[in-house]
Design a protein around this motif. Structure first.
Motif, short mmCIF file in Angstrom:
data_model
loop_
_atom_site.label_atom_id
_atom_site.label_comp_id
_atom_site.label_asym_id
_atom_site.label_seq_id
_atom_site.Cartn_x
_atom_site.Cartn_y
_atom_site.Cartn_z
N UNK A 226 0.81 -1.22 0.00
CA UNK A 226 0.00 0.00 0.00
C UNK A 226 0.85 1.27 0.00
N UNK A 227 1.88 1.33 0.86
CA UNK A 227 2.69 2.56 0.91
C UNK A 227 3.47 2.77 -0.39
N UNK A 287 3.52 7.81 11.35
CA UNK A 287 4.13 7.95 10.02
C UNK A 287 3.08 7.88 8.92
N UNK A 288 2.15 6.94 9.05
CA UNK A 288 1.09 6.81 8.04
C UNK A 288 0.15 8.01 8.06
N UNK A 318 8.89 7.56 3.82
CA UNK A 318 10.16 6.91 4.16
C UNK A 318 10.14 6.36 5.59
N UNK A 319 9.48 7.09 6.50
CA UNK A 319 9.37 6.59 7.87
C UNK A 319 8.55 5.30 7.91
N UNK A 320 7.42 5.28 7.21
CA UNK A 320 6.56 4.08 7.17
C UNK A 320 7.28 2.89 6.57
N UNK A 379 -5.71 5.08 4.48
CA UNK A 379 -6.63 4.60 5.51
C UNK A 379 -6.56 3.07 5.61
N UNK A 380 -6.48 2.40 4.46
CA UNK A 380 -6.34 0.94 4.46
C UNK A 380 -5.04 0.51 5.15
N UNK A 381 -3.96 1.27 4.90
CA UNK A 381 -2.68 0.97 5.53
C UNK A 381 -2.75 1.14 7.04
N UNK A 382 -3.44 2.18 7.50
CA UNK A 382 -3.60 2.41 8.94
C UNK A 382 -4.40 1.27 9.58
N UNK A 383 -5.45 0.83 8.89
CA UNK A 383 -6.25 -0.29 9.37
C UNK A 383 -5.45 -1.57 9.44
#
Length: 418
Positions: A226-227, A287-288, A318-320, A379-383
């Motif tokens: 995703x990122x 980060x996200x 880059x942090x994620x 949002x999907x990545x955070x989930x």
């Protein structure tokens, strides 16, 4: 084992060689990104179609990385990396001579295949040859070569394209990386702690499948997918946006926007350090969220605010990526190099698939539509990160409970003996 120690000439040679190798690999891989508007215009293809110049390379790279690492177990680390760098530099020059779009894509696919040799093997080489207490700084210098190579490749190709054409941009990248490849071959010491193995496909596939049965690893792979999709979606098409009215920026100025990569070099180190102190899950959430915020800021039409948004976005990306990729080694219980290769497979797969698919969104719905897609992926990545934290927390409690139970049993036995 005889490790290379920090402060020795051999240590300096290894770091300079792998810095040059990382520089070459990522300059070649990403040097075409600012050229997409010119390629689209000259070869008369849509923005989404032009993005195949990048996507075809990254998907070939993703697949080949799973193979290159295994080949290095048989044929040696340095030989695979050196061959990868030399062939990819020569192909960069040949790519510039492509008379039509189809041949351009073919040469870029070949580049992706041969490029895989360095990133798939470099970390294994460092892990085998560098003394453990100095491995962190050696790995950091290698990663910085990747970052600076990606940034410089974009800037150099953008300037040459602006003053000559995109063909000159790719030739310039090819010549510079050929010199870097020569430096790599000249400086890198041969492996001292490497033992060749027989290539056995069955155990390799069995191990590969076992990683895909681990829920925590699956979550990390999805986050990487995703990122990477988010990053490619913004950077592939920001050039198209900025050369149009009301901005009308030149290719040189568009290329220099990639200097915000310096922000990413800082954020990957700093946020990675914070994750050691405050927990990976918490810092990954932050980060996200920064990634999401930066993409939304780019909706502003004022050029300086838009560039600020790109910088914030890059910081978060880059942090994620740094935290997620570092988490792989902590979660995987065996064949960690293979698990890392799988993460990179999903990572480059995301940029390949959605780097092109998002072009259809941009062509039909413009920048606002593209940012909406990016926000949805965020949002999907955070989930998914929430699922990852839940899985690893439960697993940690289970392990701690098991350790405590065994300790209590041992204590009871000791008490009875007394």
């Amino acid at each position: 084992m005889s490790y290379i120690e920090r402060g020795t000439n051999a240590f300096k040679r290894v770091n300079l060689a792998l810095f040059a190798g990382g520089f070459s690999t990522f300059a070649i891989l990403w040097g075409t990104q600012p050229l997409l508007p010119e390629i689209s215009k000259e070869l008369q293809v849509s923005p989404a179609t032009s993005s195949l110049v990048l996507s075809s390379t990254t998907i070939a790279l993703a697949i080949s990385m799973l193979i290159s690492g295994s080949l290095s177990e048989v044929f040696g680390r340095k030989s695979i990396m050196a061959l990868s760098l030399a062939l990819s530099s020569i192909l960069s020059i040949l790519t510039a001579l492509s008379p039509d779009f189809h041949l351009l894509i073919l040469t870029r696919v070949l580049q992706g295949i041969v490029l895989a040799g360095l990133p798939a093997v470099a970390m294994a080489y460092l892990g085998e040859e560098i003394e453990p207490k100095s491995l962190g700084i050696a790995m950091g210098l290698y990663i910085s070569g990747n970052s600076i190579g990606g940034m410089s490749g974009r800037i150099i190709s953008g300037i040459l394209t602006d003053y000559i054409n995109w063909h000159a941009g790719l030739i310039g990248i090819g010549i510079i990386t050929l010199i870097s490849s020569f430096i790599f071959c000249l400086l890198l010491p041969p492996s001292a702690n490497f033992t060749p193995k027989k290539l056995m496909l069955k155990p390799l596939m069995k191990s590969l499948i076992s990683h895909l049965k681990e829920p925590a690893l699956i979550c990390i792979f999805i986050i990487g997918f995703l990122v990477s999709s988010i990053f490619a979606s913004l950077y592939n098409y920001i050039g198209f946006e900025l050369i149009k009215p009301p901005y009308n920026l030149s290719q040189t100025l568009v290329g220099f926007i990639f200097i915000v990569y310096i922000v990413g070099t800082f954020s990957s180190t700093w946020m990675g350090s914070l994750s050691d102190t405050h927990g990976r899950g918490k810092i990954l959430y932050i980060s996200l969220f920064i990634l999401l915020t930066g993409s939304c800021i780019t909706l502003n039409t004022t050029i300086w605010i838009k560039i600020l948004g790109i910088a914030v976005f890059t910081f978060g990306f880059f942090a994620s990526h740094s935290i997620a990729s570092g988490w792989v080694g902590k979660v995987s219980t065996h064949d960690k190099a293979q698990a890392s290769s799988l993460y990179l497979f999903f990572y480059y797969g995301g940029s390949s698939i959605n780097g092109t698919a998002s072009g259809l969104v941009y062509s039909n719905l413009g920048w606002n539509g593209l940012v909406t897609l990016i926000a949805s992926f965020s949002v999907l990545a955070i989930g998914t990160a929430a699922c990852l934290v839940s899985i690893t927390t439960k697993k940690s409690k289970y392990v701690n409970r098991g350790v405590l139970s065994r300790t209590q049993t041992v204590n009871k036995r000791e008490h009875k003996r007394r």
